[in-house]
Write a protein that holds these residues in place. Structure first.
Motif, PDB file in Angstrom:
ATOM      1  N   LYS A   1      38.031 -34.096  93.408  1.00  0.00           N
ATOM      2  CA  LYS A   1      36.980 -34.670  92.766  1.00  0.00           C
ATOM      3  C   LYS A   1      35.785 -34.941  93.782  1.00  0.00           C
ATOM      4  O   LYS A   1      34.548 -35.099  93.484  1.00  0.00           O
TER       5      LYS A   1
ATOM      6  N   ALA B   1      31.147 -35.351  82.797  1.00  0.00           N
ATOM      7  CA  ALA B   1      32.553 -34.603  82.098  1.00  0.00           C
ATOM      8  C   ALA B   1      32.481 -32.872  82.542  1.00  0.00           C
ATOM      9  O   ALA B   1      33.398 -32.431  82.999  1.00  0.00           O
TER      10      ALA B   1
ATOM     11  N   GLY C   1      34.305 -32.339  85.484  1.00  0.00           N
ATOM     12  CA  GLY C   1      35.603 -33.074  85.603  1.00  0.00           C
ATOM     13  C   GLY C   1      35.801 -34.396  85.933  1.00  0.00           C
ATOM     14  O   GLY C   1      37.086 -34.715  86.249  1.00  0.00           O
TER      15      GLY C   1
ATOM     16  N   THR D   1      35.692 -38.575  85.135  1.00  0.00           N
ATOM     17  CA  THR D   1      35.618 -39.347  83.580  1.00  0.00           C
ATOM     18  C   THR D   1      35.302 -40.890  84.192  1.00  0.00           C
ATOM     19  O   THR D   1      34.911 -41.074  85.119  1.00  0.00           O
ATOM     20  N   GLU D   2      35.388 -41.381  82.895  1.00  0.00           N
ATOM     21  CA  GLU D   2      35.097 -42.812  83.024  1.00  0.00           C
ATOM     22  C   GLU D   2      35.881 -43.652  84.093  1.00  0.00           C
ATOM     23  O   GLU D   2      35.360 -44.447  84.774  1.00  0.00           O
ATOM     24  N   ASP D   3      37.107 -43.088  84.091  1.00  0.00           N
ATOM     25  CA  ASP D   3      38.133 -43.729  85.154  1.00  0.00           C
ATOM     26  C   ASP D   3      37.610 -43.587  86.419  1.00  0.00           C
ATOM     27  O   ASP D   3      37.937 -44.428  87.351  1.00  0.00           O
ATOM     28  N   ASP D   4      36.689 -42.587  86.687  1.00  0.00           N
ATOM     29  CA  ASP D   4      36.267 -42.248  87.868  1.00  0.00           C
ATOM     30  C   ASP D   4      35.032 -43.320  88.480  1.00  0.00           C
ATOM     31  O   ASP D   4      34.831 -43.287  89.548  1.00  0.00           O
TER      32      ASP D   4
END
Ligand code: AMP
Length: 935
Positions: A88, A126, A129, A131-134
């Motif tokens: 990431k 997106a 790869g 996401t909202e969580d990141d």
């Protein structure tokens, strides 16, 4: 090393912890340029997760990724590596890269909001790869210039959007220089693409918008329907110009030269250059300066003034221009170069060019490419230009972008020189001010061109009488409802509490009152003190004034010796060495002077008197026909040497450059140079005279008519090789007829010198005599080496330029019954034939200056032939070309009353010359025979 998967690589010994720093370095190098590392490493790095957005990821912190994944036994004891996190991390760096590359494609650039641009997938989390969580996770940000190396993803993403997708679309990742890219990032990213302005600056910006709008409204009300090519919609140009000039002043500029087309020009004249509105109103009312020649419309007029900035006074010059869009840009560059040379400024720091373009013209007109191409060359560079597109999104009068270009942006042409392009929404004047400052700083930092794409709209049609709804219904429905830039910004300042509504209204009223008074409205305007050229010595002169141009024989001999001196270590090519050896003999008086020697001596004498000499053209250092060799190339090490630069300590400067392969931009540049610098000899040489028509716009719009239209003098000399030697339809004619057809009002001189002494005197006359008007020379090719086209040192020392050369052989005038007039090389063919035939009844008279026609000298020469009834004009060109049609009336006027004048030359022809040598020879023989009265 094995090529293979990332995992296999990670397992290899090369990736051991001790090598991590080395690998990081390699990876950085790879990302800037994949070819910088070996193929094996390229294969490995290519396997890193990538989204194909280019290789310029921010990397200085990629080391963390390597460190984390390297099989470092010490580290692995203390660190737990989560492969998902490290992957990431790479993706975050790629996200940054994506914004840098493509953010401008989703930036908020169109004030009307009509652009329909596809969302760029790479600008989406997106897609990477992520996401909202990141969003709440901390990542390394590499070289991203905001923060201190790590940021939460959410914060990073918002700042990227603000920086790259706000009102500025910064397009610069096409630049290969990492230094320049980093510099731009350092300017854009820490402030998220936003300047921070104090209240005074904000008020100054609003005052600019107020002036821009106020003037157009005033003119619209006072002169309804009159053409003014209103700036409305692009009003931000006025505050932007002010910021550009302020910044240039800060950077040390002493002069700014501006070139622009008609849109917004009246606004620029009044609101930036300080032209008195009263004078403009007079022009609208039809008044004009009687002292000028035929004059020009008001939206072509230039202007000069001084402008006070906190960094000092800056002299402003707005170049006069024709309707032919874009051609003024190389003129501006030439003017800037002349001013730089005058100030001994090689970097361009003292003089800054600004050229303003239309969105269709910048992409449609080839001269733009030529001008960009010149921008870094030795002979033409000016330390970079600020190039602004007033992008009103409508091509010419009515067209849509899809009909006017094949590129995404109209500015894509600028990428050929890797200029950064700053697209900006013109309804956000602070963003406009920000890019203006950035552009000037970039130009000063790197000495290269930079483009501002000011995206605006055009409130009215092409001009004020036009009906834009007819072809642009949707756009104009939108424009009708769209508030003006002044209103939008005034509302913003009121909201911010910088000004209140009363102050805004007062600003409007005050400006209107100023217009009523008709006096200068620019607070920074100053009377001119900065410009250092005095043109008055050159005003009011004509070609036939006498001048003292002679250089004594001793001086001439000394200079002749000097121009042959070449250091022993500078090894000449054998043919060049022979030419220089011959020149030595000429200097010693052992050989008559040829063309190359006489021409070089003309330069030497001018330089010796302190004049500046500048010559450009495609092969000018050597000379297309191998006759000049002013620039000598060392055969051992390819260094160059110019003897003309080594005449003496106090000599003038000389520059001879082989030019870029262009006619239009180069000639325009030299026109710009010569109209800004009267004190020396400025020359352009065509490779063959034929090619001058590639610069026809410059000849028609500037050279021949600039003095009449604008009162601008120009002493530029054009050397155009011309002559019929059987080389075919190209390479024979410089289209003499075209130049003669443009001649009137003594606007220029058209000369066909036939001897070395003549070229020597012609070049000296052009400088020593104070008249500054273009000199168009039909220069020779075969005469450069013709055994009869030679002169003595005495002819140079004692003579002058002869506009007419009478009969040289000792003929008895009383026996002459036929007089042949001619110009150029055909004279020698006539002479040889006449001698061979032992004709004593035909006199040969050379007209060396065809325009202005030398009637007085002709009368003198013809005095002895008043009894003659047969006069002939002999030319090599076809009858519809050459001097026959354009100069005939002068010949008739010159011959005695009752005498006849006939033509001897080629038949009229669509092409300038035939393509077959045998036909050429036949034609040539026939015309010589016809002229001499032989069958
Ligand atoms: P500039 O430096 O171009 O702003 O010119 C300053 C002043 O010099 C102008 O206002 C003119 O009066 C004069 N001037 C500049 N160029 C020319 C020219 N080519 N011919 C005649 N006068 C000129």
């Amino acid at each position: 090393m094995q090529q293979g998967s990332l995992k296999a690589w990670q397992a290899s010994s090369h990736f051991a912890g001790a090598n991590a720093a080395y690998i990081e370095e390699l990876y950085e190098a790879y990302l800037d340029d994949p070819n910088a590392v070996s193929e094996e490493w390229q294969a490995i790095f290519a396997e890193l997760p990538s989204q194909g957005v280019g290789t310029d990821v921010a990397h200085s912190r990629i080391r963390d990724y390597f460190r984390a994944t390297a099989l470092d036994s010490n580290r692995s004891k203390t660190t737990t590596v989560d492969p998902e996190v490290t992957e990431k991390q790479v993706r975050v760096l790629q996200l940054i890269n994506a914004f840098r590359f493509r953010g401008h494609q989703n930036a908020n650039l169109d004030p009307l909001g009509l652009w329909q641009r596809e969302p760029v997938a790479e600008l989406d989390l997106a897609h990477h790869g992520l996401t909202e969580d990141d969003l709440g996770r901390e990542f390394n940000t590499g070289s991203y210039a905001l923060g201190n190396g790590t940021m939460k993803l959410g914060e990073l993403f918002n700042s990227l959007k603000a920086t790259y997708c706000g009102p500025i679309g910064a397009e610069y990742m096409h630049i290969t220089s990492t230094e320049e890219k980093r510099w731009l990032q350092q300017r854009l990213e820490p402030v998220m693409g936003q300047g921070s302005y104090d209240a005074d600056t904000k008020k100054r910006i609003l005052a600019g918008l107020n002036a821009a709008e106020g003037l157009e409204k005033y003119l619209g009300a006072k002169f309804p329907g009159a053409k003014r090519f209103s700036l409305e919609g692009g009003d931000a140009m006025i505050p932007m110009m002010r910021e550009l000039i302020y910044r240039a002043g800060d950077q040390g500029a002493k002069e700014v030269v501006v070139g622009m087309a008609h849109r917004g020009r009246l606004n620029m004249l009044v609101n930036i250059l300080g032209k008195k509105p009263g004078d403009l109103f007079d022009e609208f009312a039809g008044k004009h300066d009687e002292a000028l020649g035929s004059g020009d419309v008001k939206y072509h007029q230039g202007f000069s003034s001084d402008f006070a900035t906190p960094g000092g006074n800056v002299h402003l010059a707005l170049a006069f221009n024709p309707s032919h869009l874009e051609i003024v840009s190389p003129v501006v560059m030439g003017s800037v170069r002349a001013r730089m040379d005058r100030r001994n400024c090689e970097t361009g720091k003292l003089v800054m060019p600004i050229t303003i373009h239309g969105d269709s013209a910048i992409t449609g007109q080839g001269i733009v490419q030529e001008t960009f191409n010149m921008s870094q060359t030795r002979g033409f560079k000016v330390g970079g230009a600020i190039r602004i597109v007033v992008n009103n999104q409508v091509g010419f009068t009515t067209s849509n972008p899809e009909d006017t270009r094949s590129t995404e942006y109209c500015t894509d042409i600028a990428k050929m020189v890797q200029a950064p392009v700053l697209h900006v929404n013109a309804d956000d004047p602070e963003a406009v001010a920000f890019v203006a400052q950035l552009a000037v700083d970039f130009r000063y930092e790197f000495g290269r061109d930079v483009v501002i794409d000011l995206i605006c709209y055009r409130r009215h049609g092409h001009n004020e009488a036009d009906e834009p709804n007819a072809t642009q219904p949707l756009m104009y429905q939108k424009i009708k409802k769209h508030p003006t830039p002044r209103k939008i910004y005034a509302d913003r300042l009121i909201e911010q509490g910088v000004m209140n509504a009363e102050e805004v209204t007062e600003q409007i009223n005050t400006y209107r009152e100023q217009l009523d008074q008709g006096e200068c409205v620019v607070p920074e305007w100053r009377t001119m003190t900065e410009h250092s050229v005095d043109w008055t010595p050159y005003l009011g002169h004509d070609w036939d004034e006498s001048w003292d141009s002679q250089v004594g024989l001793d001086k001439l001999k000394a200079l002749a010796t000097s121009i042959c001196e070449v250091p022993e270590s500078h090894k000449l090519q054998s043919r060049v060495a022979k030419i220089y050896k011959d020149r030595e003999a000429m200097a010693a008086g052992d050989k008559p002077l040829d063309w190359g020697m006489a021409e070089t001596l003309a330069y030497a004498t001018l330089l010796d008197s302190g004049y500046r000499v500048r010559l450009t053209g495609q092969d000018s250092g050597r000379g297309t026909f191998f006759h000049r060799h002013a620039v000598l190339h060392n055969q051992d090490n390819a260094t160059t040497y110019m003897p003309l630069r080594h005449l003496g300590e106090h000599q003038g400067p000389i520059e001879i450059f082989d030019s870029v392969l262009s006619e239009a931009a180069v000639l325009a540049f030299e026109y710009g140079y010569a109209t800004a610098e009267p004190s020396g000899l400025t020359m352009w040489e065509a490779q063959f005279g034929d090619f001058a028509n590639g610069a026809q716009v410059v000849i028609d719009q500037f050279l021949s008519s600039g003095e009449q239209k604008w009162g601008r003098l120009c002493g530029l000399t054009l050397l155009l090789p011309h002559g019929y030697e059987g080389q075919g339809p190209e390479h024979s004619s410089a289209r003499l007829e075209r130049f003669l057809q443009l001649c009137a009002d003594h606007n220029m001189q058209v000369v066909v010198p036939s001897t070395p002494a003549q070229v020597y005197h012609m070049l000296r006359r052009q400088v020593v005599r104070p008249m500054r008007r273009p000199l168009v020379v039909m220069s020779p090719k075969s005469l450069l080496r013709h055994p009869m086209a030679v002169s003595s040192l005495e002819e140079l020392a004692l003579g002058d330029f002869q506009n007419v050369i009478g009969e040289l052989d000792e003929l008895d005038p009383a026996k002459v019954d036929r007089v042949v007039f001619c110009s150029g090389k055909v004279y020698f063919e006539l002479l040889e034939k006449r001698r061979r035939e032992e004709l004593t009844n035909v006199a040969l008279i050379r007209i060396e200056q065809l325009y202005p026609f030398p009637h007085a000298e002709m009368a003198q020469v013809l005095e002895a032939y008043q009894h003659v009834k047969e006069f002939v004009w002999c030319q090599e060109e076809p009858q519809n070309q050459g001097a026959w049609y354009c100069s005939q009336h002068h010949f008739w006027q010159a011959i005695p009353a009752g005498a006849n004048l006939t033509y001897a030359g080629r038949e009229a022809s669509a092409a300038p010359a035939c393509g077959y040598v045998s036909v050429h020879n036949k034609q040539q023989q026939a015309l010589v025979n016809a002229a001499l009265g032989l069958n």
